[in-house]
Write a protein that holds these residues in place. Sequence first.
Motif, PDB file in Angstrom:
ATOM      1  N   ASP A  74      -5.861   1.754  -5.544  1.00 12.95           N
ATOM      2  CA  ASP A  74      -6.044   0.404  -5.000  1.00 12.95           C
ATOM      3  C   ASP A  74      -7.068   0.429  -3.863  1.00 12.95           C
ATOM      4  OD1 ASP A  74      -4.607   1.573  -2.944  1.00 12.95           O
ATOM      5  OD2 ASP A  74      -2.816   0.361  -3.217  1.00 12.95           O
ATOM      6  N   ASP A  75      -6.980  -0.513  -2.949  1.00 10.31           N
ATOM      7  CA  ASP A  75      -7.931  -0.624  -1.837  1.00 10.31           C
ATOM      8  C   ASP A  75      -7.910   0.573  -0.895  1.00 10.31           C
ATOM      9  OD1 ASP A  75      -5.281  -1.846  -1.197  1.00 10.31           O
ATOM     10  OD2 ASP A  75      -6.177  -2.097   0.784  1.00 10.31           O
ATOM     11  N   ARG A  76      -6.941   1.465  -1.043  1.00  8.51           N
ATOM     12  CA  ARG A  76      -6.843   2.637  -0.172  1.00  8.51           C
ATOM     13  C   ARG A  76      -7.568   3.855  -0.741  1.00  8.51           C
ATOM     14  NH1 ARG A  76      -0.547   1.066   0.628  1.00  8.51           N
ATOM     15  NH2 ARG A  76      -0.885   0.552  -1.561  1.00  8.51           N
ATOM     16  N   LYS A  77      -8.157   3.718  -1.925  1.00 10.40           N
ATOM     17  CA  LYS A  77      -8.860   4.829  -2.583  1.00 10.40           C
ATOM     18  C   LYS A  77      -9.927   5.408  -1.658  1.00 10.40           C
ATOM     19  CE  LYS A  77     -10.686   6.773  -6.599  1.00 10.40           C
ATOM     20  NZ  LYS A  77     -10.205   8.127  -6.517  1.00 10.40           N
ATOM     21  N   ASP A  78      -9.875   6.729  -1.511  1.00 14.17           N
ATOM     22  CA  ASP A  78     -10.840   7.501  -0.721  1.00 14.17           C
ATOM     23  C   ASP A  78     -10.870   7.148   0.766  1.00 14.17           C
ATOM     24  OD1 ASP A  78     -11.628   9.010  -2.964  1.00 14.17           O
ATOM     25  OD2 ASP A  78     -13.054   7.456  -3.563  1.00 14.17           O
ATOM     26  N   LYS A  79      -9.853   6.454   1.254  1.00 11.98           N
ATOM     27  CA  LYS A  79      -9.755   6.122   2.675  1.00 11.98           C
ATOM     28  C   LYS A  79      -8.971   7.231   3.382  1.00 11.98           C
ATOM     29  CE  LYS A  79     -11.601   1.919   2.718  1.00 11.98           C
ATOM     30  NZ  LYS A  79     -11.653   1.341   1.475  1.00 11.98           N
ATOM     31  N   PRO A  80      -9.218   7.430   4.698  1.00  7.28           N
ATOM     32  CA  PRO A  80      -8.459   8.440   5.454  1.00  7.28           C
ATOM     33  C   PRO A  80      -6.965   8.116   5.455  1.00  7.28           C
ATOM     34  CG  PRO A  80     -10.326   7.617   6.728  1.00  7.28           C
ATOM     35  CD  PRO A  80     -10.211   6.752   5.512  1.00  7.28           C
ATOM     36  N   ILE A  81      -6.156   9.138   5.297  1.00  5.33           N
ATOM     37  CA  ILE A  81      -4.702   8.942   5.280  1.00  5.33           C
ATOM     38  C   ILE A  81      -4.194   8.599   6.683  1.00  5.33           C
ATOM     39  CG2 ILE A  81      -2.491  10.087   4.871  1.00  5.33           C
ATOM     40  CD1 ILE A  81      -3.859  11.510   2.484  1.00  5.33           C
ATOM     41  N   THR A  82      -4.773   9.234   7.710  1.00  4.43           N
ATOM     42  CA  THR A  82      -4.399   8.858   9.073  1.00  4.43           C
ATOM     43  C   THR A  82      -4.918   7.448   9.330  1.00  4.43           C
ATOM     44  OG1 THR A  82      -4.478  11.156   9.805  1.00  4.43           O
ATOM     45  CG2 THR A  82      -4.591   9.465  11.510  1.00  4.43           C
ATOM     46  N   GLY A  83      -4.024   6.558   9.713  1.00  2.75           N
ATOM     47  CA  GLY A  83      -4.370   5.155   9.914  1.00  2.75           C
ATOM     48  C   GLY A  83      -4.073   4.282   8.705  1.00  2.75           C
ATOM     49  N   MET A  84      -3.698   4.894   7.594  1.00  3.27           N
ATOM     50  CA  MET A  84      -3.462   4.160   6.345  1.00  3.27           C
ATOM     51  C   MET A  84      -2.125   3.430   6.352  1.00  3.27           C
ATOM     52  SD  MET A  84      -3.575   5.644   2.477  1.00  3.27           S
ATOM     53  CE  MET A  84      -5.353   5.767   2.540  1.00  3.27           C
ATOM     54  N   GLU A  85      -2.151   2.190   5.856  1.00  4.61           N
ATOM     55  CA  GLU A  85      -0.928   1.416   5.680  1.00  4.61           C
ATOM     56  C   GLU A  85      -0.242   1.912   4.409  1.00  4.61           C
ATOM     57  OE1 GLU A  85       0.016  -3.206   6.198  1.00  4.61           O
ATOM     58  OE2 GLU A  85      -1.212  -2.771   4.436  1.00  4.61           O
ATOM     59  N   ILE A  86       0.960   2.473   4.569  1.00  3.23           N
ATOM     60  CA  ILE A  86       1.686   2.990   3.399  1.00  3.23           C
ATOM     61  C   ILE A  86       2.882   2.115   3.031  1.00  3.23           C
ATOM     62  CG2 ILE A  86       0.928   5.375   3.727  1.00  3.23           C
ATOM     63  CD1 ILE A  86       3.855   5.919   4.780  1.00  3.23           C
ATOM     64  N   ILE A  87       3.356   1.300   3.972  1.00  6.62           N
ATOM     65  CA  ILE A  87       4.461   0.370   3.697  1.00  6.62           C
ATOM     66  C   ILE A  87       3.888  -1.034   3.788  1.00  6.62           C
ATOM     67  CG2 ILE A  87       6.683  -0.543   4.483  1.00  6.62           C
ATOM     68  CD1 ILE A  87       7.231   2.241   5.692  1.00  6.62           C
ATOM     69  N   ARG A  88       4.138  -1.838   2.752  1.00 12.63           N
ATOM     70  CA  ARG A  88       3.621  -3.207   2.728  1.00 12.63           C
ATOM     71  C   ARG A  88       4.693  -4.188   2.282  1.00 12.63           C
ATOM     72  NH1 ARG A  88      -2.397  -2.519  -0.100  1.00 12.63           N
ATOM     73  NH2 ARG A  88      -3.418  -1.721   1.785  1.00 12.63           N
ATOM     74  N   GLY A  89       4.726  -5.346   2.936  1.00 10.27           N
ATOM     75  CA  GLY A  89       5.491  -6.489   2.461  1.00 10.27           C
ATOM     76  C   GLY A  89       6.997  -6.385   2.486  1.00 10.27           C
ATOM     77  N   MET A  90       7.562  -5.572   3.369  1.00 10.16           N
ATOM     78  CA  MET A  90       9.016  -5.459   3.432  1.00 10.16           C
ATOM     79  C   MET A  90       9.592  -6.682   4.142  1.00 10.16           C
ATOM     80  SD  MET A  90       9.609  -2.632   1.879  1.00 10.16           S
ATOM     81  CE  MET A  90      11.173  -1.971   2.324  1.00 10.16           C
ATOM     82  N   LYS A  91      10.665  -7.246   3.555  1.00 11.81           N
ATOM     83  CA  LYS A  91      11.308  -8.438   4.122  1.00 11.81           C
ATOM     84  C   LYS A  91      12.772  -8.139   4.399  1.00 11.81           C
ATOM     85  CE  LYS A  91       8.392 -11.210   1.164  1.00 11.81           C
ATOM     86  NZ  LYS A  91       8.217 -10.721  -0.174  1.00 11.81           N
ATOM     87  N   ALA A  92      13.293  -8.798   5.433  1.00 11.20           N
ATOM     88  CA  ALA A  92      14.711  -8.644   5.756  1.00 11.20           C
ATOM     89  C   ALA A  92      15.551  -9.077   4.569  1.00 11.20           C
ATOM     90  CB  ALA A  92      15.062  -9.465   6.987  1.00 11.20           C
ATOM     91  N   ASP A  93      16.574  -8.273   4.280  1.00  9.76           N
ATOM     92  CA  ASP A  93      17.480  -8.523   3.156  1.00  9.76           C
ATOM     93  C   ASP A  93      18.883  -8.163   3.643  1.00  9.76           C
ATOM     94  OD1 ASP A  93      18.661  -8.878   0.703  1.00  9.76           O
ATOM     95  OD2 ASP A  93      17.779  -7.102  -0.223  1.00  9.76           O
ATOM     96  N   GLY A  94      19.469  -9.050   4.456  1.00  7.65           N
ATOM     97  CA  GLY A  94      20.753  -8.738   5.079  1.00  7.65           C
ATOM     98  C   GLY A  94      20.544  -7.664   6.127  1.00  7.65           C
ATOM     99  N   ALA A  95      21.250  -6.549   5.994  1.00 15.00           N
ATOM    100  CA  ALA A  95      21.147  -5.452   6.954  1.00 15.00           C
ATOM    101  C   ALA A  95      20.082  -4.427   6.558  1.00 15.00           C
ATOM    102  CB  ALA A  95      22.494  -4.765   7.099  1.00 15.00           C
TER     103      ALA A  95
END
Length: 142
Positions: A74-95
Amino acid sequence: MRIIRFALPLLLALPTLAVAQSSPTGRWKTIDDETGQAKSIVEITRASNGTFSGRIVELLAPSRPNPTCDKCKDDRKDKPITGMEIIRGMKADGASWSGGTILKPDEGKVYKSKMELVENGAKLKVSGCVAFICKSQLWERI
């Protein structure tokens, strides 16, 4: 009166401490579920729309200097791993938090993800799933 001046700031700080332990925001040391070794430091933040994301802020003992995500598709191809967003779009779901994704940079694969605080917020159970097969890691709050 001295006791009140001393105790009041502590009492005012208690709600802040409780919130910090009931949210995934902050810095986490990722622990490899197979080796038990610390791999990276991930910082989780909350966006104005209420979703959570996580970015690698430090790699601990990388396999090579300044590694990039050469296996990403995806858009992270060949980008540095340090600084990379690895978690996206998490929403609260109770606890817990769900509905987002997590990237495993060494594989370049993106998984559906769920996060849940354990041990009174000292650890974060992070799961990545494909179909009905899931793997989990326990990250440590730092």
